[in-house]
Motif scaffolding. Structure first.
Motif, PDB file in Angstrom:
ATOM      1  N   ASN A  47      23.150  27.313  24.375  1.00  0.00           N
ATOM      2  CA  ASN A  47      22.005  27.358  25.294  1.00  0.00           C
ATOM      3  C   ASN A  47      20.657  27.067  24.643  1.00  0.00           C
ATOM      4  O   ASN A  47      19.634  27.627  25.035  1.00  0.00           O
ATOM      5  N   VAL A  48      20.656  26.181  23.651  1.00  0.00           N
ATOM      6  CA  VAL A  48      19.397  25.705  23.090  1.00  0.00           C
ATOM      7  C   VAL A  48      18.997  24.456  23.867  1.00  0.00           C
ATOM      8  O   VAL A  48      19.782  23.518  23.987  1.00  0.00           O
ATOM      9  N   ASP A  49      17.796  24.472  24.411  1.00  0.00           N
ATOM     10  CA  ASP A  49      17.286  23.369  25.218  1.00  0.00           C
ATOM     11  C   ASP A  49      17.003  22.166  24.313  1.00  0.00           C
ATOM     12  O   ASP A  49      16.094  22.201  23.480  1.00  0.00           O
ATOM     13  N   THR A  50      17.773  21.110  24.463  1.00  0.00           N
ATOM     14  CA  THR A  50      17.634  19.953  23.573  1.00  0.00           C
ATOM     15  C   THR A  50      16.354  19.145  23.843  1.00  0.00           C
ATOM     16  O   THR A  50      15.973  18.316  23.015  1.00  0.00           O
ATOM     17  N   SER A  51      15.666  19.428  24.950  1.00  0.00           N
ATOM     18  CA  SER A  51      14.389  18.741  25.191  1.00  0.00           C
ATOM     19  C   SER A  51      13.303  19.262  24.244  1.00  0.00           C
ATOM     20  O   SER A  51      12.221  18.675  24.154  1.00  0.00           O
ATOM     21  N   ARG A  52      13.592  20.333  23.539  1.00  0.00           N
ATOM     22  CA  ARG A  52      12.635  20.881  22.565  1.00  0.00           C
ATOM     23  C   ARG A  52      12.542  20.036  21.293  1.00  0.00           C
ATOM     24  O   ARG A  52      11.597  20.176  20.526  1.00  0.00           O
ATOM     25  N   PHE A  53      13.505  19.152  21.072  1.00  0.00           N
ATOM     26  CA  PHE A  53      13.534  18.369  19.846  1.00  0.00           C
ATOM     27  C   PHE A  53      12.528  17.227  19.883  1.00  0.00           C
ATOM     28  O   PHE A  53      12.328  16.593  20.911  1.00  0.00           O
ATOM     29  N   THR A  54      11.920  16.978  18.726  1.00  0.00           N
ATOM     30  CA  THR A  54      11.115  15.771  18.543  1.00  0.00           C
ATOM     31  C   THR A  54      11.702  15.012  17.357  1.00  0.00           C
ATOM     32  O   THR A  54      12.156  15.616  16.375  1.00  0.00           O
ATOM     33  N   LYS A  55      11.705  13.708  17.468  1.00  0.00           N
ATOM     34  CA  LYS A  55      12.293  12.872  16.422  1.00  0.00           C
ATOM     35  C   LYS A  55      11.342  12.791  15.234  1.00  0.00           C
ATOM     36  O   LYS A  55      10.134  12.641  15.403  1.00  0.00           O
ATOM     37  N   THR A  56      11.894  12.892  14.042  1.00  0.00           N
ATOM     38  CA  THR A  56      11.117  12.785  12.809  1.00  0.00           C
ATOM     39  C   THR A  56      10.997  11.314  12.421  1.00  0.00           C
ATOM     40  O   THR A  56      12.015  10.641  12.276  1.00  0.00           O
ATOM     41  N   PRO A  57       9.764  10.813  12.252  1.00  0.00           N
ATOM     42  CA  PRO A  57       9.613   9.403  11.848  1.00  0.00           C
ATOM     43  C   PRO A  57      10.261   9.144  10.480  1.00  0.00           C
ATOM     44  O   PRO A  57      10.010   9.864   9.514  1.00  0.00           O
ATOM     45  N   GLN A  58      11.111   8.141  10.427  1.00  0.00           N
ATOM     46  CA  GLN A  58      11.801   7.722   9.210  1.00  0.00           C
ATOM     47  C   GLN A  58      11.819   6.193   9.194  1.00  0.00           C
ATOM     48  O   GLN A  58      11.423   5.558  10.166  1.00  0.00           O
ATOM     49  N   GLY A  59      12.302   5.620   8.097  1.00  0.00           N
ATOM     50  CA  GLY A  59      12.547   4.181   8.088  1.00  0.00           C
ATOM     51  C   GLY A  59      11.669   3.377   7.169  1.00  0.00           C
ATOM     52  O   GLY A  59      11.231   3.854   6.114  1.00  0.00           O
ATOM     53  N   SER A  60      11.361   2.146   7.561  1.00  0.00           N
ATOM     54  CA  SER A  60      10.750   1.163   6.671  1.00  0.00           C
ATOM     55  C   SER A  60       9.351   1.557   6.196  1.00  0.00           C
ATOM     56  O   SER A  60       8.894   1.100   5.143  1.00  0.00           O
ATOM     57  N   SER A  61       8.660   2.403   6.940  1.00  0.00           N
ATOM     58  CA  SER A  61       7.316   2.820   6.514  1.00  0.00           C
ATOM     59  C   SER A  61       7.373   3.917   5.448  1.00  0.00           C
ATOM     60  O   SER A  61       6.350   4.303   4.893  1.00  0.00           O
ATOM     61  N   CYS A  62       8.555   4.429   5.158  1.00  0.00           N
ATOM     62  CA  CYS A  62       8.725   5.506   4.186  1.00  0.00           C
ATOM     63  C   CYS A  62       9.038   4.926   2.805  1.00  0.00           C
ATOM     64  O   CYS A  62       9.839   3.992   2.692  1.00  0.00           O
ATOM     65  N   ASN A  63       8.425   5.497   1.785  1.00  0.00           N
ATOM     66  CA  ASN A  63       8.693   5.060   0.421  1.00  0.00           C
ATOM     67  C   ASN A  63       9.594   6.093  -0.260  1.00  0.00           C
ATOM     68  O   ASN A  63       9.128   6.937  -1.035  1.00  0.00           O
ATOM     69  N   TYR A  64      10.879   6.035   0.043  1.00  0.00           N
ATOM     70  CA  TYR A  64      11.820   7.015  -0.478  1.00  0.00           C
ATOM     71  C   TYR A  64      11.945   6.930  -1.998  1.00  0.00           C
ATOM     72  O   TYR A  64      12.175   7.950  -2.646  1.00  0.00           O
ATOM     73  N   ASP A  65      11.762   5.749  -2.570  1.00  0.00           N
ATOM     74  CA  ASP A  65      11.855   5.617  -4.027  1.00  0.00           C
ATOM     75  C   ASP A  65      10.761   6.434  -4.719  1.00  0.00           C
ATOM     76  O   ASP A  65      11.007   7.098  -5.727  1.00  0.00           O
ATOM     77  N   VAL A  66       9.561   6.426  -4.156  1.00  0.00           N
ATOM     78  CA  VAL A  66       8.480   7.243  -4.711  1.00  0.00           C
ATOM     79  C   VAL A  66       8.780   8.721  -4.515  1.00  0.00           C
ATOM     80  O   VAL A  66       8.574   9.540  -5.420  1.00  0.00           O
ATOM     81  N   GLN A  67       9.314   9.076  -3.353  1.00  0.00           N
ATOM     82  CA  GLN A  67       9.637  10.472  -3.085  1.00  0.00           C
ATOM     83  C   GLN A  67      10.639  11.021  -4.100  1.00  0.00           C
ATOM     84  O   GLN A  67      10.564  12.167  -4.511  1.00  0.00           O
ATOM     85  N   LYS A  68      11.572  10.184  -4.526  1.00  0.00           N
ATOM     86  CA  LYS A  68      12.570  10.624  -5.497  1.00  0.00           C
ATOM     87  C   LYS A  68      11.954  11.004  -6.836  1.00  0.00           C
ATOM     88  O   LYS A  68      12.538  11.754  -7.592  1.00  0.00           O
ATOM     89  N   THR A  69      10.752  10.471  -7.119  1.00  0.00           N
ATOM     90  CA  THR A  69      10.115  10.748  -8.410  1.00  0.00           C
ATOM     91  C   THR A  69       9.223  11.989  -8.371  1.00  0.00           C
ATOM     92  O   THR A  69       8.697  12.393  -9.416  1.00  0.00           O
ATOM     93  N   LEU A  70       9.016  12.577  -7.214  1.00  0.00           N
ATOM     94  CA  LEU A  70       8.122  13.756  -7.113  1.00  0.00           C
ATOM     95  C   LEU A  70       8.712  14.949  -7.841  1.00  0.00           C
ATOM     96  O   LEU A  70       9.921  15.127  -7.900  1.00  0.00           O
TER      97      LEU A  70
END
Length: 197
Positions: A174-197
């Motif tokens: 009974n968790v209302d799934t309309s409460r969810f918001t999508k987290t922005p991910q993808g090409s605008s993210c620099n995951y390689d830099v994040q790995k070095t943090l």
């Protein structure tokens, strides 16, 4: 100590009728944690690795807003977690935490991040290789509770069939799934830099 202080402030706020918007009337939903625990404990090593945050419910303790990448390492007893991403002001941020068996013996994990309070961590559903549906709920003695939910994925995107699996898992408690918001991910993210943090 930080965890206890934050929890005491929350309890005091609720007791003073200054209830934060993430604390709502009622109790936590019934979840068959014992069944989930028995299935998942033998597979904890498979849960390790990188998880991207696909979606979440309102969570004031989530300080990273976009490009959220979580790296779980398992030592046979607990997970060390490193979460990286971009904050609301555009800064890169890394947060460290641990996920470990509940110290009181309850059949779920506990998540404990720096500058937050330890909370239940229930894996409602996962196939370990594509998606995980996570739920955390804390009930208070005065008939209120606070809950947070997440959908994780092994890559920055998620196939619709796995989103539906998570939606079904949340709807079953009974968790209302309309409460969810999508987290922005993808090409605008620099995951390689994040790995070095």
């Amino acid at each position: 100590m930080n965890s206890l202080a934050i929890l005491l402030v929350l309890v005091a706020a609720v007791a003073a009728d200054k209830i934060p918007d993430f604390v709502v009337p009622g109790q936590c939903p019934a979840v068959d944690e014992s069944k989930l625990w028995a299935e998942q404990v033998p597979n904890f090593a498979n849960y390790a690795g990188v998880w991207y945050e696909f979606a979440l419910t309102n969570n004031p303790y989530q300080l990273i807003n976009t490009c959220v990448r979580n790296d779980y390492s398992f030592d046979g007893k607990q997970f060390d977690v490193s979460s990286t991403g971009v904050t609301a002001d555009g800064s890169l941020l890394k947060r460290n935490g641990k996920v470990y068996p509940n110290p009181l013996g309850e059949p779920h994990l506990t998540i404990d991040y720096e500058n937050s309070f330890a909370a239940p961590y229930v894996i409602l559903d996962t196939d370990y290789t594509n998606f995980a549906c996570l739920y955390s709920c804390v009930s208070f003695n005065f008939n209120h509770h606070t809950d947070f939910a997440f959908i994780f994925t092994r890559s920055p995107s998620l196939d619709g069939k796995f989103v539906k699996r998570c939606e079904a898992a949340f709807k079953s408690i009974n968790v209302d799934t309309s409460r969810f918001t999508k987290t922005p991910q993808g090409s605008s993210c620099n995951y390689d830099v994040q790995k070095t943090l």
